[in-house]
Design a protein around this motif. Structure first.
Motif, PDB file in Angstrom:
ATOM      1  N   GLN A  75       0.835  -1.198   0.000  1.00  0.00           N
ATOM      2  CA  GLN A  75       0.000   0.000   0.000  1.00  0.00           C
ATOM      3  C   GLN A  75       0.865   1.241   0.000  1.00  0.00           C
ATOM      4  OE1 GLN A  75      -2.775   0.156   3.265  1.00  0.00           O
ATOM      5  NE2 GLN A  75      -3.548  -1.923   2.931  1.00  0.00           N
ATOM      6  N   VAL A  76       0.359   2.294  -0.613  1.00  0.00           N
ATOM      7  CA  VAL A  76       0.902   3.641  -0.449  1.00  0.00           C
ATOM      8  C   VAL A  76      -0.183   4.426   0.283  1.00  0.00           C
ATOM      9  CG1 VAL A  76       1.798   5.702  -1.570  1.00  0.00           C
ATOM     10  CG2 VAL A  76       2.249   3.441  -2.563  1.00  0.00           C
ATOM     11  N   ARG A  77       0.136   4.866   1.506  1.00  0.00           N
ATOM     12  CA  ARG A  77      -0.921   5.399   2.369  1.00  0.00           C
ATOM     13  C   ARG A  77      -0.434   6.634   3.121  1.00  0.00           C
ATOM     14  NH1 ARG A  77      -1.635   1.181   5.975  1.00  0.00           N
ATOM     15  NH2 ARG A  77      -0.509   2.241   7.647  1.00  0.00           N
ATOM     16  N   THR A  78      -1.317   7.613   3.237  1.00  0.00           N
ATOM     17  CA  THR A  78      -1.034   8.800   4.041  1.00  0.00           C
ATOM     18  C   THR A  78      -1.748   8.679   5.377  1.00  0.00           C
ATOM     19  OG1 THR A  78      -0.763  10.205   2.093  1.00  0.00           O
ATOM     20  CG2 THR A  78      -1.224  11.303   4.176  1.00  0.00           C
ATOM     21  N   THR A  79      -1.016   8.883   6.458  1.00  0.00           N
ATOM     22  CA  THR A  79      -1.552   8.747   7.809  1.00  0.00           C
ATOM     23  C   THR A  79      -1.469  10.079   8.527  1.00  0.00           C
ATOM     24  OG1 THR A  79      -0.792   6.442   7.890  1.00  0.00           O
ATOM     25  CG2 THR A  79      -1.320   7.491   9.989  1.00  0.00           C
ATOM     26  N   THR A  80      -2.504  10.416   9.280  1.00  0.00           N
ATOM     27  CA  THR A  80      -2.510  11.614  10.120  1.00  0.00           C
ATOM     28  C   THR A  80      -2.421  11.176  11.573  1.00  0.00           C
ATOM     29  OG1 THR A  80      -3.865  12.834   8.530  1.00  0.00           O
ATOM     30  CG2 THR A  80      -3.782  13.691  10.783  1.00  0.00           C
ATOM     31  N   GLY A  81      -1.370  11.629  12.243  1.00  0.00           N
ATOM     32  CA  GLY A  81      -1.132  11.241  13.627  1.00  0.00           C
ATOM     33  C   GLY A  81      -1.373  12.385  14.585  1.00  0.00           C
ATOM     34  N   ALA A  82      -0.773  12.267  15.777  1.00  0.00           N
ATOM     35  CA  ALA A  82      -0.954  13.263  16.826  1.00  0.00           C
ATOM     36  C   ALA A  82      -0.499  14.634  16.347  1.00  0.00           C
ATOM     37  CB  ALA A  82      -0.180  12.852  18.072  1.00  0.00           C
ATOM     38  N   GLY A  83      -1.245  15.661  16.759  1.00  0.00           N
ATOM     39  CA  GLY A  83      -0.894  17.022  16.394  1.00  0.00           C
ATOM     40  C   GLY A  83      -1.149  17.361  14.945  1.00  0.00           C
ATOM     41  N   GLY A  84      -1.851  16.495  14.224  1.00  0.00           N
ATOM     42  CA  GLY A  84      -2.142  16.745  12.824  1.00  0.00           C
ATOM     43  C   GLY A  84      -0.991  16.469  11.878  1.00  0.00           C
ATOM     44  N   GLN A  85       0.100  15.888  12.394  1.00  0.00           N
ATOM     45  CA  GLN A  85       1.238  15.561  11.542  1.00  0.00           C
ATOM     46  C   GLN A  85       0.856  14.431  10.581  1.00  0.00           C
ATOM     47  OE1 GLN A  85       4.076  17.096  11.407  1.00  0.00           O
ATOM     48  NE2 GLN A  85       4.103  18.343  13.275  1.00  0.00           N
ATOM     49  N   THR A  86       1.313  14.528   9.336  1.00  0.00           N
ATOM     50  CA  THR A  86       1.003  13.500   8.341  1.00  0.00           C
ATOM     51  C   THR A  86       2.277  12.964   7.719  1.00  0.00           C
ATOM     52  OG1 THR A  86       0.801  15.099   6.526  1.00  0.00           O
ATOM     53  CG2 THR A  86      -1.203  14.612   7.784  1.00  0.00           C
ATOM     54  N   TRP A  87       2.213  11.726   7.264  1.00  0.00           N
ATOM     55  CA  TRP A  87       3.312  11.126   6.519  1.00  0.00           C
ATOM     56  C   TRP A  87       2.739  10.125   5.526  1.00  0.00           C
ATOM     57  CZ3 TRP A  87       2.347  10.363  11.690  1.00  0.00           C
ATOM     58  CH2 TRP A  87       1.996   9.069  12.095  1.00  0.00           C
ATOM     59  N   THR A  88       3.401  10.013   4.376  1.00  0.00           N
ATOM     60  CA  THR A  88       2.988   9.075   3.333  1.00  0.00           C
ATOM     61  C   THR A  88       4.071   8.024   3.174  1.00  0.00           C
ATOM     62  OG1 THR A  88       1.731  10.776   2.171  1.00  0.00           O
ATOM     63  CG2 THR A  88       2.325   8.806   0.925  1.00  0.00           C
ATOM     64  N   GLY A  89       3.713   6.767   3.428  1.00  0.00           N
ATOM     65  CA  GLY A  89       4.668   5.675   3.360  1.00  0.00           C
ATOM     66  C   GLY A  89       4.280   4.647   2.325  1.00  0.00           C
ATOM     67  N   ARG A  90       5.267   3.867   1.925  1.00  0.00           N
ATOM     68  CA  ARG A  90       5.068   2.725   1.036  1.00  0.00           C
ATOM     69  C   ARG A  90       5.213   1.489   1.911  1.00  0.00           C
ATOM     70  NH1 ARG A  90       7.754   6.910  -0.167  1.00  0.00           N
ATOM     71  NH2 ARG A  90       7.622   8.009  -2.164  1.00  0.00           N
ATOM     72  N   TYR A  91       4.145   0.727   2.073  1.00  0.00           N
ATOM     73  CA  TYR A  91       4.071  -0.335   3.069  1.00  0.00           C
ATOM     74  C   TYR A  91       4.059  -1.717   2.419  1.00  0.00           C
ATOM     75  CZ  TYR A  91       2.523   3.389   6.253  1.00  0.00           C
ATOM     76  OH  TYR A  91       2.427   4.539   7.012  1.00  0.00           O
ATOM     77  N   LEU A  92       4.859  -2.638   2.976  1.00  0.00           N
ATOM     78  CA  LEU A  92       4.785  -4.052   2.648  1.00  0.00           C
ATOM     79  C   LEU A  92       4.391  -4.764   3.935  1.00  0.00           C
ATOM     80  CD1 LEU A  92       7.266  -2.818   0.790  1.00  0.00           C
ATOM     81  CD2 LEU A  92       7.451  -5.215   0.103  1.00  0.00           C
ATOM     82  N   MET A  93       3.165  -5.322   3.961  1.00  0.00           N
ATOM     83  CA  MET A  93       2.611  -5.844   5.196  1.00  0.00           C
ATOM     84  C   MET A  93       2.418  -7.346   5.136  1.00  0.00           C
ATOM     85  SD  MET A  93      -0.099  -2.774   5.990  1.00  0.00           S
ATOM     86  CE  MET A  93      -0.742  -2.827   4.327  1.00  0.00           C
ATOM     87  N   GLY A  94       2.808  -8.009   6.224  1.00  0.00           N
ATOM     88  CA  GLY A  94       2.680  -9.449   6.303  1.00  0.00           C
ATOM     89  C   GLY A  94       1.666  -9.877   7.343  1.00  0.00           C
ATOM     90  N   ARG A  95       1.880 -11.055   7.901  1.00  0.00           N
ATOM     91  CA  ARG A  95       0.949 -11.600   8.887  1.00  0.00           C
ATOM     92  C   ARG A  95       1.074 -10.880  10.229  1.00  0.00           C
ATOM     93  NH1 ARG A  95       1.109 -15.650  12.907  1.00  0.00           N
ATOM     94  NH2 ARG A  95      -0.911 -16.691  13.206  1.00  0.00           N
ATOM     95  N   ASP A 154     -12.124  12.087   9.836  1.00  0.00           N
ATOM     96  CA  ASP A 154     -13.225  12.930  10.305  1.00  0.00           C
ATOM     97  C   ASP A 154     -12.750  14.032  11.244  1.00  0.00           C
ATOM     98  OD1 ASP A 154     -12.526  11.447  12.499  1.00  0.00           O
ATOM     99  OD2 ASP A 154     -14.487  10.491  12.769  1.00  0.00           O
ATOM    100  N   GLY A 155     -11.416  14.159  11.375  1.00  0.00           N
ATOM    101  CA  GLY A 155     -10.864  15.199  12.223  1.00  0.00           C
ATOM    102  C   GLY A 155     -10.840  14.868  13.695  1.00  0.00           C
ATOM    103  N   VAL A 156     -11.237  13.658  14.062  1.00  0.00           N
ATOM    104  CA  VAL A 156     -11.266  13.247  15.471  1.00  0.00           C
ATOM    105  C   VAL A 156     -10.116  12.270  15.723  1.00  0.00           C
ATOM    106  CG1 VAL A 156     -12.602  12.140  17.290  1.00  0.00           C
ATOM    107  CG2 VAL A 156     -13.759  13.521  15.545  1.00  0.00           C
ATOM    108  N   PRO A 157      -9.118  12.653  16.533  1.00  0.00           N
ATOM    109  CA  PRO A 157      -8.007  11.740  16.807  1.00  0.00           C
ATOM    110  C   PRO A 157      -8.439  10.565  17.683  1.00  0.00           C
ATOM    111  CG  PRO A 157      -7.778  13.742  18.111  1.00  0.00           C
ATOM    112  CD  PRO A 157      -8.944  13.955  17.188  1.00  0.00           C
ATOM    113  N   VAL A 158      -8.092   9.370  17.262  1.00  0.00           N
ATOM    114  CA  VAL A 158      -8.402   8.146  18.001  1.00  0.00           C
ATOM    115  C   VAL A 158      -7.113   7.628  18.646  1.00  0.00           C
ATOM    116  CG1 VAL A 158      -9.178   5.748  17.774  1.00  0.00           C
ATOM    117  CG2 VAL A 158     -10.263   7.559  16.418  1.00  0.00           C
ATOM    118  N   PRO A 159      -7.109   7.342  19.952  1.00  0.00           N
ATOM    119  CA  PRO A 159      -5.903   6.764  20.556  1.00  0.00           C
ATOM    120  C   PRO A 159      -5.473   5.510  19.798  1.00  0.00           C
ATOM    121  CG  PRO A 159      -7.455   7.407  22.258  1.00  0.00           C
ATOM    122  CD  PRO A 159      -8.179   7.554  20.947  1.00  0.00           C
TER     123      PRO A 159
END
Length: 313
Positions: A75-95, A154-159
């Motif tokens: 996957q190529v995915r953009t994630t929004t974390g704490a403080g509204g910081q974002t990063w776009t990574g290229r992910y190879l995911m296994g079990r 949705d703009g709501v940070p989830v722990p």
């Protein structure tokens, strides 16, 4: 999760005190020394994921590779974390495990330079991170504590997960311990699996089962070149988590236990970088070499693959 982002945020919210860490010089020059802590008991931390920053050509080749989409749950995915910081990574995911790749400049500051890297090691059961924290304190280290959140749009940070760090100053590699929040699994948007036992916050539960339809099953080894200072700050976390750690006379480290071997070469800062990632496959295959930018993914023969990244020029 990006070290410079979370450490800056931890400092902003009054993260824990820090302790300068340094490894003692080795007195035995001709053999490796076992450094696992016999008092540590069962292993509490396991390899979760790591990331590396590649040259732009290779990062773009990874992002657009048709082969990787058949090799892994990619996957190529953009994630929004704490403080509204974002990063776009290229992910190879296994079990249970995954790997994340960035290009130069994809991340801010020192995390975005060529050769920068990071690694998260996580618990499988609720409450184990507290035990790791106490083990570090017993070594005279006061961990920095931080909670990462995730915004599903949705703009709501989830722990998302709690994290601990041994330092707030590093060169270009950082390692952290992490424990997923039980409530994160309750959110249907997390796309996670039901618990298999009481207190289950495992890596296998966190990742979905798309890997079954791909070749890649899991990450079995990671090879990184990092500075001696960054490595010295990482070793106490690995020991507190129950890894069996061996340090060679020249300062290189291998940490084992839990299914994924971690190899660290201590190098000058101009030679840091991701060297190699090894994978277990879902089935045995004949040999295939896939050139991806300045790297080669050698798949097979048999149920394994090795992705080697060209040495920095």
């Amino acid at each position: 999760m990006i070290m410079v982002i979370v450490l800056a945020l931890a400092a902003a919210i009054g993260g824990g005190a820090t302790t300068a860490l340094a490894e003692q010089n080795r007195t035995e020059q001709n053999r490796t020394v076992e450094e696992s802590d016999p008092a540590a008991g069962r292993q509490l931390l396991f390899y979760n994921h790591a990331y590396g920053v590649l040259d732009r050509e290779t990062a773009d080749a990874v992002e657009h590779s048709p082969y990787l989409r058949t090799f892994a749950n990619f996957q190529v995915r953009t994630t929004t974390g704490a403080g509204g910081q974002t990063w776009t990574g290229r992910y190879l995911m296994g079990r249970e495990t995954y790997f994340e790749l960035f290009g130069v400049g994809d991340l801010p500051g020192q995390d975005g330079v060529l050769g920068a890297s990071g690694m998260g090691v996580s618990t499988e059961r609720t409450g184990d991170l507290a035990t790791v924290t106490e083990r570090l304190r017993a070594r005279g280290i006061t961990p920095i504590e931080f909670q990462q959140t995730r915004d599903f749009g949705d703009g709501v940070p989830v722990p998302w997960f709690d994290a601990i760090f041994t330092i707030d100053q590093y060169d270009h590699f950082g390692g952290w311990g992490m424990e997923y929040e039980p409530t994160y699994f309750d959110d249907p948007r997390s796309n996670t699996e039901p618990a298999s036992f009481p207190g289950d916050i495992s890596r296998e539960r966190y990742l979905n089962d798309v890997y079954r339809d791909r070749l890649m099953r899991d990450v079995t080894a990671v090879h990184l070149a990092v500075t001696a200072r960054d490595l010295a700050n990482t070793v106490p976390l690995l020991k507190a988590g129950g890894f069996a750690v061996r340090t060679s006379a020249d300062g290189d480290v291998v940490a084992r236990r839990g299914g994924t071997d971690l190899h660290f070469d201590a190098v000058p800062i101009e030679r840091i970088g991701l060297q190699k990632v090894e994978f277990a496959l879902n089935k045995a295959v004949s040999r295939h070499d896939e050139r991806i930018g300045n790297s080669t993914l050698a798949v097979g023969p048999g149920p394994r693959a090795v992705w080697t990244f060209d040495a920095r020029q």
